[in-house]
Write a protein that holds these residues in place. Structure first.
Motif, PDB file in Angstrom:
ATOM      1  N   ALA A  23     -26.261  20.529 -26.412  1.00  0.00           N
ATOM      2  CA  ALA A  23     -26.848  19.141 -25.843  1.00  0.00           C
ATOM      3  C   ALA A  23     -27.491  18.140 -26.925  1.00  0.00           C
ATOM      4  CB  ALA A  23     -27.670  19.510 -24.888  1.00  0.00           C
ATOM      5  N   LEU A  24     -28.078  18.739 -27.839  1.00  0.00           N
ATOM      6  CA  LEU A  24     -28.567  17.863 -29.048  1.00  0.00           C
ATOM      7  C   LEU A  24     -27.309  17.284 -29.784  1.00  0.00           C
ATOM      8  CD1 LEU A  24     -31.659  20.095 -30.290  1.00  0.00           C
ATOM      9  CD2 LEU A  24     -31.629  17.677 -29.006  1.00  0.00           C
ATOM     10  N   ARG A  25     -26.436  17.995 -29.924  1.00  0.00           N
ATOM     11  CA  ARG A  25     -25.183  17.599 -30.593  1.00  0.00           C
ATOM     12  C   ARG A  25     -24.634  16.300 -29.820  1.00  0.00           C
ATOM     13  NH1 ARG A  25     -24.841  23.144 -32.274  1.00  0.00           N
ATOM     14  NH2 ARG A  25     -25.078  23.291 -34.254  1.00  0.00           N
ATOM     15  N   TRP A  26     -24.418  16.631 -28.521  1.00  0.00           N
ATOM     16  CA  TRP A  26     -23.759  15.567 -27.823  1.00  0.00           C
ATOM     17  C   TRP A  26     -24.858  14.181 -27.687  1.00  0.00           C
ATOM     18  CZ3 TRP A  26     -22.920  19.781 -23.516  1.00  0.00           C
ATOM     19  CH2 TRP A  26     -21.877  20.314 -23.683  1.00  0.00           C
ATOM     20  N   ALA A  27     -26.121  14.541 -27.813  1.00  0.00           N
ATOM     21  CA  ALA A  27     -27.225  13.438 -27.656  1.00  0.00           C
ATOM     22  C   ALA A  27     -26.839  12.682 -29.268  1.00  0.00           C
ATOM     23  CB  ALA A  27     -28.377  13.929 -27.483  1.00  0.00           C
ATOM     24  N   ILE A  28     -26.609  13.393 -30.190  1.00  0.00           N
ATOM     25  CA  ILE A  28     -26.765  12.510 -31.516  1.00  0.00           C
ATOM     26  C   ILE A  28     -25.123  12.010 -31.397  1.00  0.00           C
ATOM     27  CG2 ILE A  28     -26.087  13.087 -33.897  1.00  0.00           C
ATOM     28  CD1 ILE A  28     -28.076  15.514 -33.928  1.00  0.00           C
ATOM     29  N   MET A  29     -24.079  12.371 -30.887  1.00  0.00           N
ATOM     30  CA  MET A  29     -22.780  11.662 -30.810  1.00  0.00           C
ATOM     31  C   MET A  29     -23.108  10.171 -30.056  1.00  0.00           C
ATOM     32  SD  MET A  29     -19.898  14.730 -30.580  1.00  0.00           S
ATOM     33  CE  MET A  29     -20.017  14.658 -28.739  1.00  0.00           C
ATOM     34  N   ALA A  30     -23.772  10.565 -28.700  1.00  0.00           N
ATOM     35  CA  ALA A  30     -24.084   9.343 -27.974  1.00  0.00           C
ATOM     36  C   ALA A  30     -24.832   8.228 -28.546  1.00  0.00           C
ATOM     37  CB  ALA A  30     -24.706   9.729 -26.533  1.00  0.00           C
ATOM     38  N   ASP A  33     -22.438   6.515 -31.053  1.00  0.00           N
ATOM     39  CA  ASP A  33     -21.605   5.774 -30.274  1.00  0.00           C
ATOM     40  C   ASP A  33     -22.428   4.311 -29.995  1.00  0.00           C
ATOM     41  OD1 ASP A  33     -19.495   7.122 -30.353  1.00  0.00           O
ATOM     42  OD2 ASP A  33     -19.525   8.192 -28.349  1.00  0.00           O
ATOM     43  N   ALA A  34     -23.762   4.490 -29.493  1.00  0.00           N
ATOM     44  CA  ALA A  34     -24.414   3.329 -29.104  1.00  0.00           C
ATOM     45  C   ALA A  34     -24.821   2.371 -30.172  1.00  0.00           C
ATOM     46  CB  ALA A  34     -25.717   3.801 -28.351  1.00  0.00           C
ATOM     47  N   ILE A  35     -25.084   3.093 -31.528  1.00  0.00           N
ATOM     48  CA  ILE A  35     -25.216   2.281 -32.741  1.00  0.00           C
ATOM     49  C   ILE A  35     -24.166   1.308 -32.976  1.00  0.00           C
ATOM     50  CG2 ILE A  35     -25.580   2.469 -34.950  1.00  0.00           C
ATOM     51  CD1 ILE A  35     -27.139   5.180 -34.863  1.00  0.00           C
ATOM     52  N   ASN A  36     -22.987   2.049 -32.860  1.00  0.00           N
ATOM     53  CA  ASN A  36     -21.829   1.395 -33.123  1.00  0.00           C
ATOM     54  C   ASN A  36     -21.420   0.159 -32.116  1.00  0.00           C
ATOM     55  OD1 ASN A  36     -21.015   2.552 -35.707  1.00  0.00           O
ATOM     56  ND2 ASN A  36     -19.943   4.418 -34.377  1.00  0.00           N
ATOM     57  N   PHE A  37     -21.582   0.413 -31.053  1.00  0.00           N
ATOM     58  CA  PHE A  37     -21.333  -0.412 -29.848  1.00  0.00           C
ATOM     59  C   PHE A  37     -22.312  -1.773 -29.760  1.00  0.00           C
ATOM     60  CE2 PHE A  37     -22.754  -2.251 -25.883  1.00  0.00           C
ATOM     61  CZ  PHE A  37     -21.541  -2.866 -25.461  1.00  0.00           C
ATOM     62  N   TYR A  38     -23.506  -1.290 -30.146  1.00  0.00           N
ATOM     63  CA  TYR A  38     -24.675  -2.687 -30.438  1.00  0.00           C
ATOM     64  C   TYR A  38     -24.260  -3.404 -31.532  1.00  0.00           C
ATOM     65  CZ  TYR A  38     -27.302  -0.102 -26.697  1.00  0.00           C
ATOM     66  OH  TYR A  38     -27.480   0.515 -25.453  1.00  0.00           O
ATOM     67  N   LYS A  39     -23.953  -2.841 -32.815  1.00  0.00           N
ATOM     68  CA  LYS A  39     -23.626  -3.519 -33.888  1.00  0.00           C
ATOM     69  C   LYS A  39     -22.422  -4.319 -33.755  1.00  0.00           C
ATOM     70  CE  LYS A  39     -24.633  -1.769 -37.953  1.00  0.00           C
ATOM     71  NZ  LYS A  39     -26.017  -2.701 -38.551  1.00  0.00           N
ATOM     72  N   GLN A  40     -21.179  -3.698 -33.053  1.00  0.00           N
ATOM     73  CA  GLN A  40     -20.208  -4.288 -33.119  1.00  0.00           C
ATOM     74  C   GLN A  40     -20.212  -5.454 -32.211  1.00  0.00           C
ATOM     75  OE1 GLN A  40     -17.075  -1.410 -31.985  1.00  0.00           O
ATOM     76  NE2 GLN A  40     -17.426  -0.559 -33.832  1.00  0.00           N
ATOM     77  N   GLU A  61     -31.965   3.143 -31.947  1.00  0.00           N
ATOM     78  CA  GLU A  61     -30.893   4.188 -31.665  1.00  0.00           C
ATOM     79  C   GLU A  61     -31.014   5.103 -32.994  1.00  0.00           C
ATOM     80  OE1 GLU A  61     -30.101   4.845 -28.880  1.00  0.00           O
ATOM     81  OE2 GLU A  61     -30.579   2.903 -28.041  1.00  0.00           O
ATOM     82  N   LYS A  62     -31.137   4.386 -34.111  1.00  0.00           N
ATOM     83  CA  LYS A  62     -31.190   5.357 -35.561  1.00  0.00           C
ATOM     84  C   LYS A  62     -32.218   6.173 -35.528  1.00  0.00           C
ATOM     85  CE  LYS A  62     -28.417   1.859 -38.121  1.00  0.00           C
ATOM     86  NZ  LYS A  62     -28.276   1.105 -39.435  1.00  0.00           N
ATOM     87  N   ALA A  63     -33.432   5.733 -34.890  1.00  0.00           N
ATOM     88  CA  ALA A  63     -34.427   6.782 -34.905  1.00  0.00           C
ATOM     89  C   ALA A  63     -34.194   7.949 -33.898  1.00  0.00           C
ATOM     90  CB  ALA A  63     -35.733   5.857 -34.412  1.00  0.00           C
ATOM     91  N   HIS A  64     -33.632   7.564 -32.895  1.00  0.00           N
ATOM     92  CA  HIS A  64     -33.250   8.693 -31.935  1.00  0.00           C
ATOM     93  C   HIS A  64     -32.352   9.790 -32.695  1.00  0.00           C
ATOM     94  CE1 HIS A  64     -33.598   5.493 -28.125  1.00  0.00           C
ATOM     95  NE2 HIS A  64     -34.970   5.671 -28.984  1.00  0.00           N
ATOM     96  N   VAL A  65     -31.334   9.416 -33.331  1.00  0.00           N
ATOM     97  CA  VAL A  65     -30.697  10.254 -33.855  1.00  0.00           C
ATOM     98  C   VAL A  65     -31.528  11.069 -34.988  1.00  0.00           C
ATOM     99  CG1 VAL A  65     -29.067  10.417 -35.907  1.00  0.00           C
ATOM    100  CG2 VAL A  65     -28.312   8.743 -33.990  1.00  0.00           C
TER     101      VAL A  65
END
Length: 103
Positions: A23-30, A33-40, A61-65
């Motif tokens: 679940a933590l790996r999924w959370a990291i992926m999410a 993804d959010a970082i990329n979305f917001y920056k793009q 989101e980077k802090a969440h990672v």
């Protein structure tokens, strides 16, 4: 993406250590993804105030990672070892030395 996760909300027993790590790996992926979305998205927004907000949220989101990664490394010693090996290999091949905690 999160709709595809096989962890059921209605469980009779607590998640195993491995399920939590997954679940933590999924959370990291999410979060990535959010970082990329917001920056793009920020690249295409003309309004500077809106752009600032999207970039600020991307930083959060980077802090969440980092938070999820800390928990994952706590649960999975093999991940710690492999992460260290990866850092060492990058340094060996490129000379780039990354130390966590330095900005």
């Amino acid at each position: 993406m999160l709709g595809l996760n096989p962890i059921s909300i209605s469980r009779e027993k607590p998640l195993s250590k491995e399920e939590v790590a997954q679940a933590l790996r999924w959370a990291i992926m999410a979060e990535l993804d959010a970082i990329n979305f917001y920056k793009q998205f920020a690249e295409f927004v003309e309004d500077e105030n809106i752009r600032k907000i999207f970039l600020d949220i991307a930083r959060e989101e980077k802090a969440h990672v980092g938070e999820f990664m800390a928990l994952l490394l706590h649960l999975d010693p093999e991940q710690v070892s492999e992460l260290k090996d990866g850092f060492e290999e990058v340094e060996e091949l490129t000379g780039i030395k990354v130390k966590l905690g330095e900005k």
